[in-house]
Design an enzyme around this catalytic site. Structure first.
Site, short mmCIF file in Angstrom:
data_model
loop_
_atom_site.label_atom_id
_atom_site.label_comp_id
_atom_site.label_asym_id
_atom_site.label_seq_id
_atom_site.Cartn_x
_atom_site.Cartn_y
_atom_site.Cartn_z
N ASP A 92 -10.44 1.72 -11.86
CA ASP A 92 -10.98 0.37 -11.67
C ASP A 92 -12.36 0.50 -11.03
O ASP A 92 -12.75 1.58 -10.57
CB ASP A 92 -10.01 -0.48 -10.85
CG ASP A 92 -10.20 -1.98 -11.10
OD1 ASP A 92 -11.18 -2.36 -11.77
OD2 ASP A 92 -9.38 -2.78 -10.59
N ASP A 127 -16.27 -6.62 -13.66
CA ASP A 127 -16.00 -8.01 -14.05
C ASP A 127 -15.87 -8.86 -12.79
O ASP A 127 -15.75 -8.33 -11.69
CB ASP A 127 -14.71 -8.08 -14.88
CG ASP A 127 -13.52 -7.48 -14.13
OD1 ASP A 127 -13.62 -6.30 -13.73
OD2 ASP A 127 -12.51 -8.19 -13.93
N ALA A 195 -7.57 -11.25 -12.61
CA ALA A 195 -7.43 -12.27 -11.58
C ALA A 195 -6.08 -12.99 -11.61
O ALA A 195 -5.99 -14.17 -11.30
CB ALA A 195 -8.58 -13.27 -11.66
N CYS A 278 21.70 0.13 -6.00
CA CYS A 278 20.87 0.86 -6.95
C CYS A 278 21.47 2.25 -7.18
O CYS A 278 22.12 2.80 -6.29
CB CYS A 278 19.46 0.99 -6.38
SG CYS A 278 18.38 2.08 -7.30
N CYS A 280 19.63 5.02 -8.12
CA CYS A 280 18.62 6.07 -8.13
C CYS A 280 18.98 7.17 -7.11
O CYS A 280 19.84 6.97 -6.26
CB CYS A 280 17.22 5.48 -7.86
SG CYS A 280 16.77 5.35 -6.13
N CYS A 283 18.96 6.16 -3.42
CA CYS A 283 20.01 5.23 -3.01
C CYS A 283 21.41 5.83 -3.11
O CYS A 283 22.33 5.34 -2.44
CB CYS A 283 19.92 3.95 -3.85
SG CYS A 283 18.34 3.13 -3.61
N1 GUN Z 1 -7.37 -5.67 -10.26
C1 GUN Z 1 -6.62 -6.80 -10.13
N2 GUN Z 1 -7.22 -7.83 -10.76
C2 GUN Z 1 -8.38 -7.36 -11.28
C3 GUN Z 1 -9.41 -7.96 -12.06
O1 GUN Z 1 -9.41 -9.15 -12.37
N3 GUN Z 1 -10.44 -7.13 -12.43
C4 GUN Z 1 -10.47 -5.80 -12.09
N4 GUN Z 1 -11.50 -5.08 -12.51
N5 GUN Z 1 -9.50 -5.24 -11.37
C5 GUN Z 1 -8.47 -6.00 -10.97
ZN ZN Z 2 17.26 3.16 -5.53
#
Ligand code: GUN
Ligand code: ZN
Length: 489
Positions: A92, A127, A195, A278, A280, A283
């Site tokens: 990201d 963005d 978002a 659970c 796993c 657990c």
């Molecule tokens: N991580 C969570 N939401 C967003 C987003 O809207 N844009 C980017 N680039 N990373 C994110």
């Molecule tokens: Zn578990």
């Protein structure tokens, strides 16, 4: 857009796909879940992610770029070595930090170049994540900026690194759809719906559903779609049903940090658990008491491991359901465990027409498990099909058996309504439905009768029903004669 994504199975809008990640030299099966790695706060070593089933991870290039030590190591070793992970790595850009803190110190060109230089397999431009409920003006302005950044990203030479084209537009479906169409028309490769974290944090799954479906309307079917920040397993079935192919989980670690234990129905606090619900390894090998008495680091790691196991377990269940064609049954089961996922499911059902477009004609038996089943895409499709059928003369539509007095007789099955007997072994009319049908099922069946009657104004219809409530009979056109045959059983 490069051709890196192929859909291999479909159920409603959900699909199984293959995403080729050229720079990593791997093909990842979707839906896939990427654990989020915060390089400053590692709870589970990324080298162990494959044990849980992860083929891909996501980390934040902005955090790495801005930390002198991490920056140096990433440049020298590359991300794969630095994190100890051989699979595909998505990075990201710092947009999330932009949304949190209002500003960041980087640009799309700089950060994409950095992502490329440290060996990221899938990069992200900067963005602008417009929050839900922002004014239309703000959403439009910020979307225009995001669109400029995507166009700029197209011009950066990143070799065979794939690039995300995030779709913004706040809670305005038409903006989301337009944003998606614009993104799809760039050269960029993957399409995260952005978002949505604030919506998910507030459990606004109905808004999430509306947002994703709007974006999907602007994207081609060959577009891989990522739901940015979707990490709670209680919503994986819904996210897949909305047509999301990539999910990412920071929740596994963030929740573990304050003793929260994920389940497919919601979140439990460790100190409220007498037993681990659970299967796993964590657990089965420990009791909640034992884990509670451990030191902070050990407790956090074990909870994070459980959180990963339960998340990947649910992902496999979702994938199996898509292959079997019963994802809607799984979404419905999950929906009914929590009022907020129920809102998400009902928002999904508001768009049954959209889901129907990619729903296979034939699947395993349709299971009617609640009044919400009456609104599934299969019911919508059957009603539309009724408008094209033309029985003639004096026609009996019956929940019981035939009668020679009529020219033709058809079966009736709530929630679908009438159907020619020749279709009785055909999906979805092989449905398993409860003997104690609910009002919504009868009402949907009555809508089917109405659709057939309206399409055939010259045909005489008699409906033989088993004690349908008035709310259903009121939906049957007056010219259809109705007989209650419940006393005959
Ligand atoms: N991580 C969570 N939401 C967003 C987003 O809207 N844009 C980017 N680039 N990373 C994110
Ligand atoms: Zn578990």
């Amino acid at each position: 857009m490069r051709e890196v994504f192929e859909v291999t199975a479909q159920d409603g809008a959900a699909r199984i796909g293959e995403l080729e990640v050229p720079r990593a030299g791997v093909t990842v099966e979707t839906p896939t879940l990427m654990p989020v790695v915060n390089p400053n706060l590692i709870t589970v070593e990324p080298s162990r992610f494959p044990e849980f089933g992860a083929e891909m991870l996501i980390t934040n290039s902005y955090i790495i770029n801005n930390d002198p030590d991490l920056h140096e190591r990433a440049r020298e070793e590359g991300l794969h070595e630095m994190l100890g992970f051989d699979g595909a790595i998505m990075t990201d850009s710092g947009s999330f930090q932009l949304a949190e803190y209002g500003e960041i110190e980087t640009t799309t060109e700089e950060i994409l170049q950095f992502q490329h230089d440290v060996g990221s397999d899938i990069g992200t431009p900067v963005d602008i994540p417009t929050p839900p409920d922002a004014s239309r003006e703000q959403a439009e302005e910020e979307l225009a900026t995001t669109q400029e950044r995507l166009e700029l990203a197209e011009t950066v030479d990143v070799g065979d690194m794939l690039v995300n084209a995030p779709v913004q537009g706040a809670t305005y479906p038409d903006l989301r759809e337009e944003a998606a169409r614009h993104a799809y028309n760039t050269d960029l490769d993957l399409f995260p719906v952005g978002a949505v974290v604030p919506m998910m944090n507030q459990y606004r799954y109905d808004d999430v559903a509306e947002t994703v479906l709007a974006a999907k309307r602007g994207l081609g079917r060959d577009a891989p779609v990522h739901l940015f920040g979707a990490g709670h397993p209680m919503m994986f079935a819904l996210a897949a049903a909305l047509g999301c192919d990539l999910l990412d989980s920071a929740a596994y670690a963030i929740y573990a940090r304050d003793d929260r234990y994920l389940t497919v129905h919601g979140t439990e606090h460790l100190d409220s658990l007498h037993y681990f619900p659970c299967e796993c390894p964590v657990c089965t090998d420990h009791t909640p008491d034992e884990v509670e008495r451990m030191g902070d680091a050990a407790r956090e790691e074990l909870l994070a491991e459980h959180n990963l196991h339960v998340s990947f377990g649910e992902l496999r269940r979702v994938k199996q359901a898509i292959k079997s064609g019963n994802l809607m049954e799984l979404v419905e089961a999950r929906a009914h465990a929590h009022p907020r996922t129920l809102d998400g499911f009902r928002a999904l059902l508001d768009h049954s027409e959209q889901l129907e477009q990619t729903d296979p004609a034939s699947k395993d038996a349709f299971f009617y498990t609640s009044a919400d089943s009456a609104r599934r895409p299969e019911v919508v499709r059957h009603h539309r099909r009724l408008e094209r059928l033309s029985p003639e003369g004096d026609v009996l539509l019956t929940e019981g058996s035939g009668n020679d007095r009529f020219d033709e007789w058809w079966n009736v099955l709530p929630p679908f309504g009438p159907y020619p007997r020749s279709l009785s072994t055909t999906y979805p009319l092989t449905a398993e439905t409860p003997d104690r049908m609910d009002r919504a099922g009868y009402e949907a069946a009555a809508d089917g009768v109405a659709a057939l009657a309206e399409a055939n104004p010259d045909t005489e219809f008699t409906l033989a029903h088993r004690g349908w409530p008035d709310s259903a009979l009121d939906r049957v056109p007056a010219r259809v004669e109705t007989v209650d045959i419940s006393a005959e059983d």
